[in-house]
Design a protein around this motif. Structure first.
Motif, mmCIF file in Angstrom:
data_model
loop_
_atom_site.group_PDB
_atom_site.id
_atom_site.type_symbol
_atom_site.label_atom_id
_atom_site.label_comp_id
_atom_site.label_asym_id
_atom_site.label_seq_id
_atom_site.Cartn_x
_atom_site.Cartn_y
_atom_site.Cartn_z
ATOM 1 N N LEU A 1 0.835 -1.209 0.000
ATOM 2 C CA LEU A 1 0.000 0.000 0.000
ATOM 3 C C LEU A 1 0.867 1.255 0.000
ATOM 4 O O LEU A 1 0.656 2.186 -0.783
ATOM 5 C CB LEU A 1 -0.915 0.016 1.233
ATOM 6 N N GLY A 2 1.837 1.281 0.909
ATOM 7 C CA GLY A 2 2.688 2.460 1.011
ATOM 8 C C GLY A 2 3.613 2.626 -0.176
ATOM 9 O O GLY A 2 3.755 3.732 -0.717
ATOM 10 N N ASP A 3 4.252 1.545 -0.599
ATOM 11 C CA ASP A 3 5.207 1.622 -1.710
ATOM 12 C C ASP A 3 4.536 2.037 -3.010
ATOM 13 O O ASP A 3 5.021 2.917 -3.729
ATOM 14 C CB ASP A 3 5.885 0.262 -1.905
ATOM 15 N N ASN A 4 3.433 1.400 -3.316
ATOM 16 C CA ASN A 4 2.806 1.634 -4.619
ATOM 17 C C ASN A 4 2.035 2.944 -4.691
ATOM 18 O O ASN A 4 1.784 3.462 -5.782
ATOM 19 C CB ASN A 4 1.881 0.470 -4.973
ATOM 20 N N SER A 5 1.646 3.482 -3.552
ATOM 21 C CA SER A 5 0.909 4.749 -3.543
ATOM 22 C C SER A 5 1.811 5.937 -3.219
ATOM 23 O O SER A 5 1.441 7.082 -3.466
ATOM 24 C CB SER A 5 -0.219 4.696 -2.517
ATOM 25 N N GLN A 6 2.994 5.653 -2.642
ATOM 26 C CA GLN A 6 3.916 6.700 -2.160
ATOM 27 C C GLN A 6 3.274 7.568 -1.080
ATOM 28 O O GLN A 6 3.664 8.722 -0.878
ATOM 29 C CB GLN A 6 4.406 7.575 -3.328
ATOM 30 N N ALA A 7 2.295 7.002 -0.373
ATOM 31 C CA ALA A 7 1.640 7.720 0.716
ATOM 32 C C ALA A 7 2.482 7.640 1.984
ATOM 33 O O ALA A 7 3.331 6.756 2.135
ATOM 34 C CB ALA A 7 0.255 7.126 0.980
ATOM 35 N N THR A 8 2.252 8.567 2.893
ATOM 36 C CA THR A 8 2.825 8.479 4.233
ATOM 37 C C THR A 8 1.990 7.506 5.044
ATOM 38 O O THR A 8 0.764 7.649 5.124
ATOM 39 C CB THR A 8 2.843 9.857 4.912
ATOM 40 N N VAL A 9 2.642 6.509 5.626
ATOM 41 C CA VAL A 9 1.958 5.496 6.424
ATOM 42 C C VAL A 9 2.635 5.419 7.785
ATOM 43 O O VAL A 9 3.829 5.120 7.872
ATOM 44 C CB VAL A 9 1.996 4.111 5.746
ATOM 45 N N VAL A 10 1.881 5.698 8.844
ATOM 46 C CA VAL A 10 2.420 5.627 10.205
ATOM 47 C C VAL A 10 1.811 4.425 10.911
ATOM 48 O O VAL A 10 0.588 4.297 11.012
ATOM 49 C CB VAL A 10 2.117 6.912 10.994
ATOM 50 N N LEU A 11 2.670 3.531 11.376
ATOM 51 C CA LEU A 11 2.260 2.358 12.135
ATOM 52 C C LEU A 11 2.353 2.680 13.618
ATOM 53 O O LEU A 11 3.381 3.167 14.090
ATOM 54 C CB LEU A 11 3.143 1.162 11.795
ATOM 55 N N ILE A 12 1.285 2.398 14.350
ATOM 56 C CA ILE A 12 1.205 2.756 15.764
ATOM 57 C C ILE A 12 1.030 1.494 16.585
ATOM 58 O O ILE A 12 0.204 0.635 16.250
ATOM 59 C CB ILE A 12 0.024 3.721 16.017
ATOM 60 N N GLY A 13 1.813 1.361 17.647
ATOM 61 C CA GLY A 13 1.690 0.163 18.474
ATOM 62 C C GLY A 13 2.541 0.238 19.723
ATOM 63 O O GLY A 13 3.117 1.278 20.052
ATOM 64 N N THR A 14 2.629 -0.877 20.406
ATOM 65 C CA THR A 14 3.345 -0.954 21.675
ATOM 66 C C THR A 14 4.856 -0.875 21.456
ATOM 67 O O THR A 14 5.344 -0.880 20.325
ATOM 68 C CB THR A 14 2.997 -2.257 22.407
ATOM 69 N N ASP A 15 5.594 -0.834 22.563
ATOM 70 C CA ASP A 15 7.041 -0.689 22.486
ATOM 71 C C ASP A 15 7.727 -1.881 21.839
ATOM 72 O O ASP A 15 8.878 -1.779 21.399
ATOM 73 C CB ASP A 15 7.611 -0.469 23.895
ATOM 74 N N GLU A 16 7.036 -3.029 21.791
ATOM 75 C CA GLU A 16 7.628 -4.210 21.172
ATOM 76 C C GLU A 16 7.531 -4.182 19.647
ATOM 77 O O GLU A 16 8.175 -4.982 18.962
ATOM 78 C CB GLU A 16 6.948 -5.478 21.687
ATOM 79 N N LEU A 17 6.724 -3.268 19.115
ATOM 80 C CA LEU A 17 6.470 -3.245 17.675
ATOM 81 C C LEU A 17 7.745 -3.157 16.833
ATOM 82 O O LEU A 17 7.893 -3.917 15.863
ATOM 83 C CB LEU A 17 5.513 -2.098 17.336
ATOM 84 N N PRO A 18 8.702 -2.270 17.141
ATOM 85 C CA PRO A 18 9.894 -2.196 16.287
ATOM 86 C C PRO A 18 10.663 -3.508 16.197
ATOM 87 O O PRO A 18 11.141 -3.877 15.113
ATOM 88 C CB PRO A 18 10.733 -1.098 16.965
ATOM 89 N N GLN A 19 10.788 -4.211 17.326
ATOM 90 C CA GLN A 19 11.529 -5.470 17.303
ATOM 91 C C GLN A 19 10.812 -6.525 16.460
ATOM 92 O O GLN A 19 11.454 -7.265 15.708
ATOM 93 C CB GLN A 19 11.738 -5.978 18.733
ATOM 94 N N TYR A 20 9.501 -6.599 16.588
ATOM 95 C CA TYR A 20 8.746 -7.562 15.792
ATOM 96 C C TYR A 20 8.789 -7.200 14.311
ATOM 97 O O TYR A 20 8.760 -8.083 13.442
ATOM 98 C CB TYR A 20 7.306 -7.658 16.273
#
Length: 252
Positions: A133-152
């Motif tokens: 979705l983000g790559d093909n549209s070149q839209a800004t996409v913000v993923l929101i989640g808990t502190d473990e999200l970056p590691q996963y």
């Protein structure tokens, strides 16, 4: 950068609201060809969803929170509804929703704020769908989640390598003072008491708000216009931040 959001009578310049605003601004102003994925992560109660809600007033954005049990198709349909896209035929497959969303995001420049991503981060199809979705549209996409999200997210190298990281911060005394102007507007709270509240709540904006409401209710009930640390010794804060222990002698 100080951003303010009206929550009733006051304007609340909160730390994480400003951080979310800075992240979106940075991604929206990125150079051509650079990825537009951001990750806003932090513990429960830090005000991540509140910050995303504020962003809706700042930029052209949609905010969609994943609900446990959703399929990829339902997730995409929810994004399409948030963007007010014309409904597709009932038998439309998820690929058709992908095509429609990519076209809409590309033409509108809408920022996509996806919440509770920690609930789907281990599912390859969801993560690859978001990346496409983000790559093909070149839209800004913000993923929101808990502190473990970056590691996963490291499990999905194609996506994580595209991400700009932004950790939400614990609320400080300034945040607590701003929150008190709304959630405890019936009483003046001293700085020494606010510092105790912030420390006891370990910077959680949600827990701070609960204690501020409790202070306000107690002060109004007992006729206090001002409350400091000494006076607050009469308030039982265990009711607001601790789960009750099982009662003895009750038959289930």
């Amino acid at each position: 950068m100080s951003q303010s959001h009206s929550i009733g009578k006051g304007l609340q310049p909160l730390t994480n609201v400003a951080l979310m605003a800075e992240l979106i601004e940075k991604l929206n102003s990125r150079k051509f060809g650079m990825p537009g994925f951001g990750v806003f992560h932090g513990p429960y109660g830090y005000g991540k969803t509140y910050s995303a809600s504020f962003a809706l007033n700042m930029v052209d954005a949609v905010h969609v929170s994943y609900v446990k049990g959703w399929t990829v198709k339902h997730f995409l349909k929810s994004i399409a509804r948030a963007m007010n896209l014309p409904p597709l035929r009932k038998s439309a497959q998820w690929g058709e929703y992908m095509d429609a969303l990519i076209d809409a995001l590309r033409s509108s420049g809408t920022t996509l704020l996806l919440d509770e991503v920690n609930l789907i981060v281990k599912q390859e199809l969801f993560m690859e769908t978001i990346r496409v979705l983000g790559d093909n549209s070149q839209a800004t996409v913000v993923l929101i989640g808990t502190d473990e999200l970056p590691q996963y997210l490291q499990m999905h190298g194609a996506l994580s390598s595209r991400c700009t990281w932004c950790p939400a911060q614990p609320s400080d005394l300034t945040d607590a003072r701003m929150l008190a102007s709304y959630y405890a507007d019936g009483v003046t709270i001293s700085n020494d008491l606010l510092e105790i509240v912030v420390n006891r709540c370990t910077g959680s904006a949600r827990l701070i708000c609960k204690e501020l409401v409790q202070i306000d209710e107690w002060a109004v009930a007992h006729g206090f216009a001002e409350v400091d640390a000494a006076t607050a010794g009469h308030i039982d804060f265990s009711e607001s931040n601790s789960a009750p222990i099982p009662r003895k002698g009750l038959k289930v």
